[in-house]
Design an enzyme around this catalytic site. Structure first.
Site, PDB file in Angstrom:
ATOM      1  N   PRO A  11       0.788  -1.228   0.000  1.00  8.32           N
ATOM      2  CA  PRO A  11       0.000   0.000   0.000  1.00  8.32           C
ATOM      3  C   PRO A  11       0.826   1.286   0.000  1.00  8.32           C
ATOM      4  O   PRO A  11       1.854   1.378   0.675  1.00  8.32           O
ATOM      5  CB  PRO A  11      -0.829  -0.093   1.283  1.00  8.32           C
ATOM      6  CG  PRO A  11      -0.158  -1.119   2.123  1.00  8.32           C
ATOM      7  CD  PRO A  11       0.499  -2.075   1.165  1.00  8.32           C
ATOM      8  N   ASN A  12       0.338   2.219  -0.785  1.00 13.30           N
ATOM      9  CA  ASN A  12       0.876   3.582  -0.894  1.00 13.30           C
ATOM     10  C   ASN A  12       2.180   3.677  -1.689  1.00 13.30           C
ATOM     11  O   ASN A  12       2.648   4.785  -1.965  1.00 13.30           O
ATOM     12  CB  ASN A  12       1.062   4.234   0.496  1.00 13.30           C
ATOM     13  CG  ASN A  12      -0.252   4.297   1.245  1.00 13.30           C
ATOM     14  OD1 ASN A  12      -1.220   4.839   0.709  1.00 13.30           O
ATOM     15  ND2 ASN A  12      -0.322   3.734   2.422  1.00 13.30           N
ATOM     16  N   ARG A  19       5.077  10.900  -2.606  1.00 16.32           N
ATOM     17  CA  ARG A  19       4.778  10.639  -1.201  1.00 16.32           C
ATOM     18  C   ARG A  19       6.018  10.908  -0.347  1.00 16.32           C
ATOM     19  O   ARG A  19       7.058  10.273  -0.527  1.00 16.32           O
ATOM     20  CB  ARG A  19       4.393   9.160  -1.071  1.00 16.32           C
ATOM     21  CG  ARG A  19       4.284   8.665   0.344  1.00 16.32           C
ATOM     22  CD  ARG A  19       4.233   7.147   0.373  1.00 16.32           C
ATOM     23  NE  ARG A  19       3.982   6.696   1.720  1.00 16.32           N
ATOM     24  CZ  ARG A  19       4.195   5.456   2.146  1.00 16.32           C
ATOM     25  NH1 ARG A  19       4.654   4.538   1.318  1.00 16.32           N
ATOM     26  NH2 ARG A  19       3.953   5.134   3.381  1.00 16.32           N
ATOM     27  N   TYR A  24      11.095   8.863   1.060  1.00 11.86           N
ATOM     28  CA  TYR A  24      11.030   7.828   0.024  1.00 11.86           C
ATOM     29  C   TYR A  24      11.649   8.237  -1.311  1.00 11.86           C
ATOM     30  O   TYR A  24      11.632   7.462  -2.262  1.00 11.86           O
ATOM     31  CB  TYR A  24       9.568   7.399  -0.185  1.00 11.86           C
ATOM     32  CG  TYR A  24       8.945   6.811   1.060  1.00 11.86           C
ATOM     33  CD1 TYR A  24       9.397   5.593   1.570  1.00 11.86           C
ATOM     34  CD2 TYR A  24       7.919   7.464   1.745  1.00 11.86           C
ATOM     35  CE1 TYR A  24       8.846   5.050   2.719  1.00 11.86           C
ATOM     36  CE2 TYR A  24       7.351   6.926   2.900  1.00 11.86           C
ATOM     37  CZ  TYR A  24       7.827   5.718   3.379  1.00 11.86           C
ATOM     38  OH  TYR A  24       7.288   5.165   4.508  1.00 11.86           O
ATOM     39  N   ASN A  73       8.103  -5.633  -0.758  1.00 11.75           N
ATOM     40  CA  ASN A  73       7.945  -4.503   0.152  1.00 11.75           C
ATOM     41  C   ASN A  73       6.455  -4.419   0.464  1.00 11.75           C
ATOM     42  O   ASN A  73       5.676  -3.833  -0.293  1.00 11.75           O
ATOM     43  CB  ASN A  73       8.440  -3.202  -0.475  1.00 11.75           C
ATOM     44  CG  ASN A  73       8.405  -2.045   0.517  1.00 11.75           C
ATOM     45  OD1 ASN A  73       7.826  -2.182   1.603  1.00 11.75           O
ATOM     46  ND2 ASN A  73       8.997  -0.916   0.165  1.00 11.75           N
ATOM     47  N   ALA A  76       3.095  -0.899   4.845  1.00 13.26           N
ATOM     48  CA  ALA A  76       2.496  -0.914   6.185  1.00 13.26           C
ATOM     49  C   ALA A  76       2.014  -2.309   6.602  1.00 13.26           C
ATOM     50  O   ALA A  76       2.006  -2.641   7.797  1.00 13.26           O
ATOM     51  CB  ALA A  76       1.344   0.080   6.245  1.00 13.26           C
ATOM     52  N   GLU A  97      12.679  -9.542   1.889  1.00 12.59           N
ATOM     53  CA  GLU A  97      11.899  -8.391   2.369  1.00 12.59           C
ATOM     54  C   GLU A  97      12.718  -7.124   2.177  1.00 12.59           C
ATOM     55  O   GLU A  97      13.913  -7.090   2.513  1.00 12.59           O
ATOM     56  CB  GLU A  97      11.573  -8.582   3.858  1.00 12.59           C
ATOM     57  CG  GLU A  97      10.863  -7.382   4.475  1.00 12.59           C
ATOM     58  CD  GLU A  97      10.577  -7.564   5.971  1.00 12.59           C
ATOM     59  OE1 GLU A  97      10.658  -8.694   6.473  1.00 12.59           O
ATOM     60  OE2 GLU A  97      10.271  -6.558   6.618  1.00 12.59           O
ATOM     61  N   HIS A  99      12.726  -2.688   2.413  1.00 12.31           N
ATOM     62  CA  HIS A  99      12.123  -1.397   2.755  1.00 12.31           C
ATOM     63  C   HIS A  99      13.033  -0.285   2.267  1.00 12.31           C
ATOM     64  O   HIS A  99      14.265  -0.406   2.328  1.00 12.31           O
ATOM     65  CB  HIS A  99      11.898  -1.261   4.269  1.00 12.31           C
ATOM     66  CG  HIS A  99      10.969  -2.305   4.786  1.00 12.31           C
ATOM     67  ND1 HIS A  99       9.613  -2.246   4.585  1.00 12.31           N
ATOM     68  CD2 HIS A  99      11.220  -3.464   5.417  1.00 12.31           C
ATOM     69  CE1 HIS A  99       9.061  -3.334   5.104  1.00 12.31           C
ATOM     70  NE2 HIS A  99      10.011  -4.094   5.612  1.00 12.31           N
ATOM     71  N   ARG A 106      12.663   4.515  12.800  1.00  8.17           N
ATOM     72  CA  ARG A 106      11.379   5.228  12.767  1.00  8.17           C
ATOM     73  C   ARG A 106      10.506   4.803  13.957  1.00  8.17           C
ATOM     74  O   ARG A 106      11.020   4.292  14.952  1.00  8.17           O
ATOM     75  CB  ARG A 106      10.713   4.974  11.408  1.00  8.17           C
ATOM     76  CG  ARG A 106      11.608   5.452  10.240  1.00  8.17           C
ATOM     77  CD  ARG A 106      10.959   5.224   8.893  1.00  8.17           C
ATOM     78  NE  ARG A 106       9.758   6.041   8.736  1.00  8.17           N
ATOM     79  CZ  ARG A 106       8.873   5.861   7.748  1.00  8.17           C
ATOM     80  NH1 ARG A 106       9.060   4.897   6.852  1.00  8.17           N
ATOM     81  NH2 ARG A 106       7.816   6.632   7.656  1.00  8.17           N
TER      82      ARG A 106
HETATM   83  C1  DQA Z   1       8.158   1.056   3.988  1.00  6.25           C
HETATM   84  C2  DQA Z   1       8.220   1.234   5.505  1.00  6.25           C
HETATM   85  C3  DQA Z   1       6.856   0.992   6.119  1.00  6.25           C
HETATM   86  O1  DQA Z   1       6.921   1.156   7.533  1.00  6.25           O
HETATM   87  C4  DQA Z   1       5.861   1.986   5.577  1.00  6.25           C
HETATM   88  O2  DQA Z   1       4.566   1.721   6.081  1.00  6.25           O
HETATM   89  C5  DQA Z   1       5.837   2.051   4.094  1.00  6.25           C
HETATM   90  C6  DQA Z   1       7.106   1.941   3.364  1.00  6.25           C
HETATM   91  C7  DQA Z   1       9.506   1.398   3.326  1.00  6.25           C
HETATM   92  O3  DQA Z   1       9.709   0.954   2.191  1.00  6.25           O
HETATM   93  O4  DQA Z   1      10.323   2.109   3.905  1.00  6.25           O
HETATM   94  O5  DQA Z   1       4.800   2.279   3.473  1.00  6.25           O
HETATM   95  O6  DQA Z   1       7.874  -0.301   3.709  1.00  6.25           O
END
Ligand code: DQA
Length: 139
Positions: A11-12, A19, A24, A73, A76, A97, A99, A106
């Site tokens: 998501p997102n 964003r 990011y 990835n 959230a 995995e 990020h 964070r």
């Molecule tokens: C994320 C880190 C997550 O905590 C966050 O909710 C994201 C992006 C990252 O790529 O840094 O949406 O996965």
């Protein structure tokens, strides 16, 4: 034979580029993906993004028995989804995995991952380069 690798984004992450660019970056995912395709011509790279938990689980199940690697990835959902964690456990394709941000630097709720216990490895905190390092790990 070219390694079949898929990047699955949660998501997102469709908003990459606009964003929170201070966290990011300012590149869109499509721009970044085009760079990876041009650079890693010896790999068969695809990508998938969804904001919907069940669609991410469907995709993990679909590719999870015939691909050489999944770069995941889950955004959230990493911190909340038992279902995605179980899907990663259920398949045979190894999952790395990823990020973009260093989740450990964070908020505390980002410190837990339902995916990591069943992942081959975890790469985080290197910006979009985290994805590239994950690609390299499979080649
Ligand atoms: C994320 C880190 C997550 O905590 C966050 O909710 C994201 C992006 C990252 O790529 O840094 O949406 O996965």
């Amino acid at each position: 034979m070219a390694k079949k690798l898929i990047i699955i984004n949660g998501p997102n992450l469709n908003l990459l580029g606009k964003r929170e660019p201070e966290v990011y970056g300012s590149l869109t995912f499509n721009e970044f993906f085009a760079q990876m395709e041009a650079k890693y011509t010896d790999a068969s790279l695809t990508h998938f993004q969804s904001n919907i938990e069940g669609e991410l689980i469907d995709k993990i199940q679909e590719v999870g028995f015939d691909h050489d690697g999944i770069i995941l990835n889950a955004a959230a959902y990493t911190h909340t989804s038992v279902g995605i964690g179980d899907a990663v456990k259920a398949i045979t394709t190894p999952v790395v995995e990823v990020h973009i941000s260093n989740t450990y630097a964070r908020e505390e709720f980002r410190h837990h991952s339902y995916i990591a216990p069943n992942a081959k490895g975890v790469i985080l905190g290197f910006g979009l380069k985290s994805y590239e390092l994950a690609i390299q790990s499979f080649l």
